[in-house]
Write an enzyme that holds these catalytic residues in place. Sequence first.
Site, mmCIF file in Angstrom:
data_model
loop_
_atom_site.group_PDB
_atom_site.id
_atom_site.type_symbol
_atom_site.label_atom_id
_atom_site.label_comp_id
_atom_site.label_asym_id
_atom_site.label_seq_id
_atom_site.Cartn_x
_atom_site.Cartn_y
_atom_site.Cartn_z
ATOM 1 N N HIS A 200 3.069 -31.622 -42.356
ATOM 2 C CA HIS A 200 4.181 -30.721 -42.685
ATOM 3 C C HIS A 200 3.641 -29.299 -42.802
ATOM 4 O O HIS A 200 2.967 -28.967 -43.772
ATOM 5 C CB HIS A 200 4.813 -31.195 -44.008
ATOM 6 C CG HIS A 200 5.926 -30.331 -44.496
ATOM 7 N ND1 HIS A 200 6.452 -30.443 -45.770
ATOM 8 C CD2 HIS A 200 6.648 -29.347 -43.892
ATOM 9 C CE1 HIS A 200 7.421 -29.560 -45.927
ATOM 10 N NE2 HIS A 200 7.551 -28.876 -44.808
ATOM 11 N N ASP B 156 0.678 -31.837 -46.570
ATOM 12 C CA ASP B 156 1.370 -30.569 -46.776
ATOM 13 C C ASP B 156 0.431 -29.388 -46.578
ATOM 14 O O ASP B 156 -0.448 -29.137 -47.400
ATOM 15 C CB ASP B 156 1.940 -30.518 -48.199
ATOM 16 C CG ASP B 156 3.163 -31.407 -48.350
ATOM 17 O OD1 ASP B 156 4.128 -31.210 -47.576
ATOM 18 O OD2 ASP B 156 3.155 -32.287 -49.224
ATOM 19 N N ASP C 236 12.307 -34.654 -47.928
ATOM 20 C CA ASP C 236 11.054 -34.300 -48.607
ATOM 21 C C ASP C 236 11.310 -33.487 -49.869
ATOM 22 O O ASP C 236 11.858 -32.386 -49.801
ATOM 23 C CB ASP C 236 10.184 -33.490 -47.620
ATOM 24 C CG ASP C 236 8.831 -33.123 -48.199
ATOM 25 O OD1 ASP C 236 8.459 -33.643 -49.266
ATOM 26 O OD2 ASP C 236 8.131 -32.306 -47.556
ATOM 27 N N MET D 225 -0.017 -25.449 -46.518
ATOM 28 C CA MET D 225 0.620 -24.207 -46.995
ATOM 29 C C MET D 225 -0.340 -23.045 -46.783
ATOM 30 O O MET D 225 -1.542 -23.186 -47.030
ATOM 31 C CB MET D 225 0.938 -24.316 -48.489
ATOM 32 C CG MET D 225 1.804 -25.514 -48.844
ATOM 33 S SD MET D 225 2.236 -25.492 -50.587
ATOM 34 C CE MET D 225 2.964 -27.123 -50.768
ATOM 35 N N HIS E 92 1.619 -38.165 -45.671
ATOM 36 C CA HIS E 92 2.243 -36.842 -45.556
ATOM 37 C C HIS E 92 1.237 -35.780 -45.985
ATOM 38 O O HIS E 92 0.694 -35.831 -47.093
ATOM 39 C CB HIS E 92 3.492 -36.803 -46.438
ATOM 40 C CG HIS E 92 4.320 -35.569 -46.285
ATOM 41 N ND1 HIS E 92 5.223 -35.392 -45.254
ATOM 42 C CD2 HIS E 92 4.389 -34.444 -47.045
ATOM 43 C CE1 HIS E 92 5.804 -34.218 -45.392
ATOM 44 N NE2 HIS E 92 5.320 -33.618 -46.463
ATOM 45 N N MET F 156 14.445 -30.571 -46.381
ATOM 46 C CA MET F 156 13.768 -30.345 -47.658
ATOM 47 C C MET F 156 14.795 -30.518 -48.776
ATOM 48 O O MET F 156 15.834 -29.854 -48.784
ATOM 49 C CB MET F 156 13.195 -28.925 -47.732
ATOM 50 C CG MET F 156 12.030 -28.635 -46.803
ATOM 51 S SD MET F 156 10.558 -29.618 -47.128
ATOM 52 C CE MET F 156 10.223 -29.236 -48.861
ATOM 53 N N SER G 283 2.913 -38.213 -50.146
ATOM 54 C CA SER G 283 2.318 -36.891 -49.947
ATOM 55 C C SER G 283 1.022 -36.746 -50.732
ATOM 56 O O SER G 283 0.999 -36.899 -51.957
ATOM 57 C CB SER G 283 3.296 -35.805 -50.394
ATOM 58 O OG SER G 283 2.603 -34.577 -50.447
ATOM 59 N N MET H 287 3.955 -25.707 -43.644
ATOM 60 C CA MET H 287 4.707 -24.652 -44.327
ATOM 61 C C MET H 287 3.913 -23.374 -44.103
ATOM 62 O O MET H 287 3.253 -22.841 -45.003
ATOM 63 C CB MET H 287 4.835 -24.990 -45.821
ATOM 64 C CG MET H 287 5.860 -26.082 -46.077
ATOM 65 S SD MET H 287 5.687 -26.840 -47.694
ATOM 66 C CE MET H 287 4.458 -28.071 -47.309
HETATM 67 C C1 DX5 Z 1 6.805 -29.549 -51.179
HETATM 68 C C2 DX5 Z 1 6.147 -30.541 -50.241
HETATM 69 C C3 DX5 Z 1 6.440 -31.955 -50.579
HETATM 70 C C4 DX5 Z 1 5.911 -32.377 -51.911
HETATM 71 C C5 DX5 Z 1 6.619 -33.588 -52.366
HETATM 72 O O1 DX5 Z 1 6.646 -28.283 -50.658
HETATM 73 O O2 DX5 Z 1 6.589 -30.331 -48.920
HETATM 74 O O3 DX5 Z 1 5.940 -32.792 -49.558
HETATM 75 O O4 DX5 Z 1 4.548 -32.671 -51.879
HETATM 76 O O5 DX5 Z 1 6.176 -33.874 -53.642
HETATM 77 P P1 DX5 Z 1 7.150 -34.547 -54.697
HETATM 78 O O6 DX5 Z 1 7.489 -35.910 -54.169
HETATM 79 O O7 DX5 Z 1 6.320 -34.584 -55.925
HETATM 80 O O8 DX5 Z 1 8.369 -33.686 -54.821
HETATM 81 ZN ZN ZN Z 2 6.051 -31.879 -47.438
#
Ligand code: DX5
Ligand code: ZN
Length: 217
Positions: A66, A35, A175, A37, A33, A137, A8, A68
């Site tokens: 991903h 993320d 994840d 948000m 990956h 998750m 990620s 969110m």
């Molecule tokens: C959290 C994200 C994850 C996160 C994982 O909301 O969806 O993808 O980046 O990071 P680590 O491996 O540090 O938990």
């Molecule tokens: Zn993620």
Amino acid sequence: MSVRISPSLLAADFAHLDKEVQKIEQAGADAVHLDVMDGLFVPNITFGAPVIKCLRPLTKLTFDVHLMITHPLAYIEDFARAGADIISFHVESSDDPVQVIEKIREQGCTPFLALSPETPADAVLPFLDRICGLMVMTVHPGRGGQTLIPQTLDKVRLLRKKLDKDYPSLTLETDGGITLSNASEVIAAGSDMLVAGTAFFRADDPAEAVKRLRGEN
Ligand code: DX5
Ligand code: ZN
């Protein structure tokens, strides 16, 4: 097939995202990956389609996006155009999952359905016919560097049983909080695709980390 590793970028140095993507590729990982948000579905804001578009020419690795975000439906086209391959969205988001899945397929991307720790496995069962993967998750969505919530592995075990029985071709991605020490437990629970932010980007030897996450070393 061996377990896929999707580092990620959330844990990367945002001032040097180009180099960080290359690090993922050179380490022999399977995907990047990303993320996304929106400050609504989760409190933090990260980046959106324009950043993903800039990173797209740097690698041929799968872009594992991903979302969110509260309203995924409105943004699927943007992320597809930016170069997403897998698009995961949350079953807890405000849009109709069937519509979002259809939109992702229509845009030529691969739909995965994500579920947060407090959401029971039952919530995703009605959609298994339509998706290509699930993303369980293992921490609360919203930030990197958290500790894996052990109870979420019960859900991974439960969903693995269901997939083995009725949907063997679906991917079961996990994840959050996955480390070199607990990856084997997550794989044993039934995950075949691991996201790793902190564990990858804080590793002294990222290639070694990818192998250990896969359980090869
Ligand atoms: C959290 C994200 C994850 C996160 C994982 O909301 O969806 O993808 O980046 O990071 P680590 O491996 O540090 O938990
Ligand atoms: Zn993620």
